[in-house]
Motif scaffolding. Sequence first.
Motif, PDB file in Angstrom:
ATOM      1  N   GLY A 257      66.403  29.867  39.441  1.00 11.32           N
ATOM      2  CA  GLY A 257      65.214  29.622  38.787  1.00 11.32           C
ATOM      3  C   GLY A 257      65.335  28.898  37.526  1.00 11.32           C
ATOM      4  N   GLU A 258      64.604  27.758  37.179  1.00  9.75           N
ATOM      5  CA  GLU A 258      64.512  27.151  36.035  1.00  9.75           C
ATOM      6  C   GLU A 258      65.863  26.364  35.832  1.00  9.75           C
ATOM      7  N   ILE A 259      66.319  25.509  36.691  1.00 11.18           N
ATOM      8  CA  ILE A 259      67.401  24.864  36.629  1.00 11.18           C
ATOM      9  C   ILE A 259      67.254  23.740  35.515  1.00 11.18           C
ATOM     10  N   LYS A 260      68.379  23.893  34.516  1.00 12.63           N
ATOM     11  CA  LYS A 260      68.353  22.780  33.442  1.00 12.63           C
ATOM     12  C   LYS A 260      69.566  22.161  33.702  1.00 12.63           C
ATOM     13  N   ILE A 261      69.562  20.767  33.155  1.00  7.73           N
ATOM     14  CA  ILE A 261      70.916  19.969  33.134  1.00  7.73           C
ATOM     15  C   ILE A 261      71.245  19.962  31.357  1.00  7.73           C
ATOM     16  N   ALA A 262      72.162  20.541  31.003  1.00  6.40           N
ATOM     17  CA  ALA A 262      72.392  20.521  29.524  1.00  6.40           C
ATOM     18  C   ALA A 262      73.982  20.311  29.459  1.00  6.40           C
ATOM     19  N   ASP A 263      74.140  19.016  28.548  1.00  2.00           N
ATOM     20  CA  ASP A 263      75.645  18.860  28.215  1.00  2.00           C
ATOM     21  C   ASP A 263      76.577  18.845  29.412  1.00  2.00           C
ATOM     22  N   GLY A 264      76.089  18.064  30.475  1.00  6.38           N
ATOM     23  CA  GLY A 264      77.170  18.145  31.700  1.00  6.38           C
ATOM     24  C   GLY A 264      77.062  19.639  32.348  1.00  6.38           C
ATOM     25  N   SER A 265      76.526  20.484  32.121  1.00  4.50           N
ATOM     26  CA  SER A 265      76.643  21.823  32.888  1.00  4.50           C
ATOM     27  C   SER A 265      75.132  22.028  33.613  1.00  4.50           C
ATOM     28  N   MET A 266      74.903  22.993  34.535  1.00  8.40           N
ATOM     29  CA  MET A 266      73.797  23.390  35.292  1.00  8.40           C
ATOM     30  C   MET A 266      73.127  24.773  34.844  1.00  8.40           C
ATOM     31  N   LYS A 267      72.388  24.765  34.209  1.00  5.85           N
ATOM     32  CA  LYS A 267      72.043  26.454  33.590  1.00  5.85           C
ATOM     33  C   LYS A 267      70.865  26.740  34.472  1.00  5.85           C
ATOM     34  N   LEU A 282      76.654  26.856  34.542  1.00  2.17           N
ATOM     35  CA  LEU A 282      77.900  26.451  35.428  1.00  2.17           C
ATOM     36  C   LEU A 282      78.352  24.963  35.243  1.00  2.17           C
ATOM     37  N   GLN A 283      79.644  24.977  34.633  1.00  3.49           N
ATOM     38  CA  GLN A 283      80.275  23.875  34.176  1.00  3.49           C
ATOM     39  C   GLN A 283      80.304  22.815  35.238  1.00  3.49           C
ATOM     40  N   VAL A 284      80.471  23.118  36.571  1.00  2.00           N
ATOM     41  CA  VAL A 284      80.506  22.182  37.558  1.00  2.00           C
ATOM     42  C   VAL A 284      79.254  21.576  37.817  1.00  2.00           C
ATOM     43  N   PRO A 285      78.752  20.291  37.770  1.00  2.00           N
ATOM     44  CA  PRO A 285      77.677  19.771  37.742  1.00  2.00           C
ATOM     45  C   PRO A 285      77.130  19.652  39.204  1.00  2.00           C
ATOM     46  N   GLY A 286      76.138  19.263  39.409  1.00  5.59           N
ATOM     47  CA  GLY A 286      75.514  19.159  40.847  1.00  5.59           C
ATOM     48  C   GLY A 286      74.474  20.241  41.262  1.00  5.59           C
ATOM     49  N   THR A 351      72.954  12.101  44.312  1.00  4.68           N
ATOM     50  CA  THR A 351      71.878  12.482  43.503  1.00  4.68           C
ATOM     51  C   THR A 351      72.017  13.109  42.320  1.00  4.68           C
ATOM     52  N   SER A 352      72.878  13.959  42.324  1.00  2.00           N
ATOM     53  CA  SER A 352      73.564  14.972  41.197  1.00  2.00           C
ATOM     54  C   SER A 352      74.055  13.573  40.104  1.00  2.00           C
ATOM     55  N   VAL A 353      74.678  12.838  40.633  1.00  2.00           N
ATOM     56  CA  VAL A 353      75.178  11.909  39.610  1.00  2.00           C
ATOM     57  C   VAL A 353      74.129  11.259  38.762  1.00  2.00           C
ATOM     58  N   ARG A 354      73.349  10.881  39.593  1.00  2.00           N
ATOM     59  CA  ARG A 354      71.957  10.060  39.142  1.00  2.00           C
ATOM     60  C   ARG A 354      71.265  11.001  37.953  1.00  2.00           C
ATOM     61  N   ALA A 355      71.102  12.359  38.374  1.00  2.00           N
ATOM     62  CA  ALA A 355      70.297  13.140  37.456  1.00  2.00           C
ATOM     63  C   ALA A 355      71.455  13.497  35.973  1.00  2.00           C
ATOM     64  N   LEU A 356      72.764  13.596  36.272  1.00  3.01           N
ATOM     65  CA  LEU A 356      73.620  13.635  35.098  1.00  3.01           C
ATOM     66  C   LEU A 356      73.491  12.323  34.131  1.00  3.01           C
ATOM     67  N   TYR A 357      73.607  11.301  34.795  1.00  2.14           N
ATOM     68  CA  TYR A 357      73.535  10.030  34.125  1.00  2.14           C
ATOM     69  C   TYR A 357      72.556   9.176  34.605  1.00  2.14           C
ATOM     70  N   PRO A 358      71.311   9.505  34.026  1.00  2.00           N
ATOM     71  CA  PRO A 358      70.188   8.624  34.372  1.00  2.00           C
ATOM     72  C   PRO A 358      70.064   7.110  33.551  1.00  2.00           C
ATOM     73  N   LYS A 359      69.847   6.281  34.561  1.00  2.00           N
ATOM     74  CA  LYS A 359      69.616   4.980  34.084  1.00  2.00           C
ATOM     75  C   LYS A 359      71.128   4.168  33.672  1.00  2.00           C
TER      76      LYS A 359
END
Length: 469
Positions: A257-267, A282-286, A351-359
């Motif tokens: 629930g409520e997945i957020k990307i913050a400082d390279g981690s997934m909350k 979770l410090q491992v992104p994606g 897809t996860s790389v794009r979400a972490l590093y948009p544009k």
Amino acid sequence: MNLRQFENIYFLGIGGIGMSAIARWFLAKGFAVAGYDKTPTPLTQKLQEEGAQIHFEDDVNLIPGSFLEMKAKTLVVLTPAVPKTHTQRQYLEQQGFTIMKRSQVLGLLTADQYLIAVAGTHGKTTTSTMVAHLLHHAGVSTSAFLGGISTDLGSNLLLPAKDEDRALAVVEADEYDRSFLTLHPDIAIVTSTDPDHLDIYGEKEALVESFRQFVSQIKPNGFLILNHTADQSIAEAVHPSVKIIRYGLEGEELAAGEIKIADGSMKFFAQGWNFQLPETALQVPGFHNVENALAAVQAVSLAGVSAQEIANGLAVYTGVKRRFEKVWTDGKRVYLDDYAHHPREIEAFLTSVRALYPKKKLRVVFQPHLFTRTRDFLEGFATSLSLADEVWLLDIYPARELPIEGVNAKLLFDKLPLANKRLLKKEEVLAALAKELDFAVLATVGAGDIDTLVPEIKAFMEEQNHVLE
């Protein structure tokens, strides 16, 4: 069979990630260990440092004499990657040595333990490593045989610190060559059943049938933790007493629930069959790693670990070598490395790389793995790789296969719907990078020997950054 009847363990293909974990177990237990592999690697070097005798030529004379002289006390462990034409294999078979596949040995090692087995055409290495880490972090006596090097454990093998006879066992259950059918888990996780290894199975239906056989071996009153994207028909094969728990990012009994990307981690929060997990970083992104974490969390919860212990363990989990690994960054540019070698894995990663590093401009250096896989999933590779801004495509890594006429990197190159693409030899990558540094995110991707480029690229990036400063 009692493995204690042997004193010497000889490995044909000792440098494989699964084989090396078992070799380490025998070394730790005081057996004499030796083996052959095709080429030296950091894994074989580490095994040699731990006491294994290893050589890299297919020569019977290089097998230790004490092993050959003590036939009754020598066990030969074989990986399916070693062909039947291999000279040492033929000799050992003709001489009547006891020969077992790696999977058979793994089945014996875990037969008397409470077993958590993680299967799936992708996601199993990260998920099994998470399970092992969470149990170990919570102080649960655990043995684990993993298909990757855990950065937390520094190894692909975890040995219990105490109560060995009652320790839980965690195993990455490999579907290749139907290896996982030697296992009888108490808890089974199936992360995916996407078509793969069609050189072995021929068609998807045969692959799914092997998963059905695998889950049918879950012990009565056990658990099947099943990804919502997997073929749901496999659930029909379990014993009636087995509890089936389906999971996904949302809409399932086990969900985030409520997945957020913050400082390279997934909350995220998580709700499962018998637990609620507070917001955890979770410090491992994606997004795929959040999904992997859900399965791991449910498994260790069933094994008795509390939600707070799980949250504490996830917060310090650092991942697996070559699984969404952040190799280098200077704050402006970042270099990632990933083992992805199936179209769905590549899609999840990018897809996860794009979400972490948009544009950010994303350059991918990809090495296809196997001629058959490239041929069978050509369209899928082209589609998933098109998520990058630029692709540098290397030659196909053949592994165990012989070339197939007409199947090569150029075939995939021509399918790529990208304007920015290049065909390169592996040895040309560094020189090309030196001329073209116009990227924000660089990713090396593949399951062959592309990993040998990683330290070289990292050193180049560090040197380049120093020059720019």
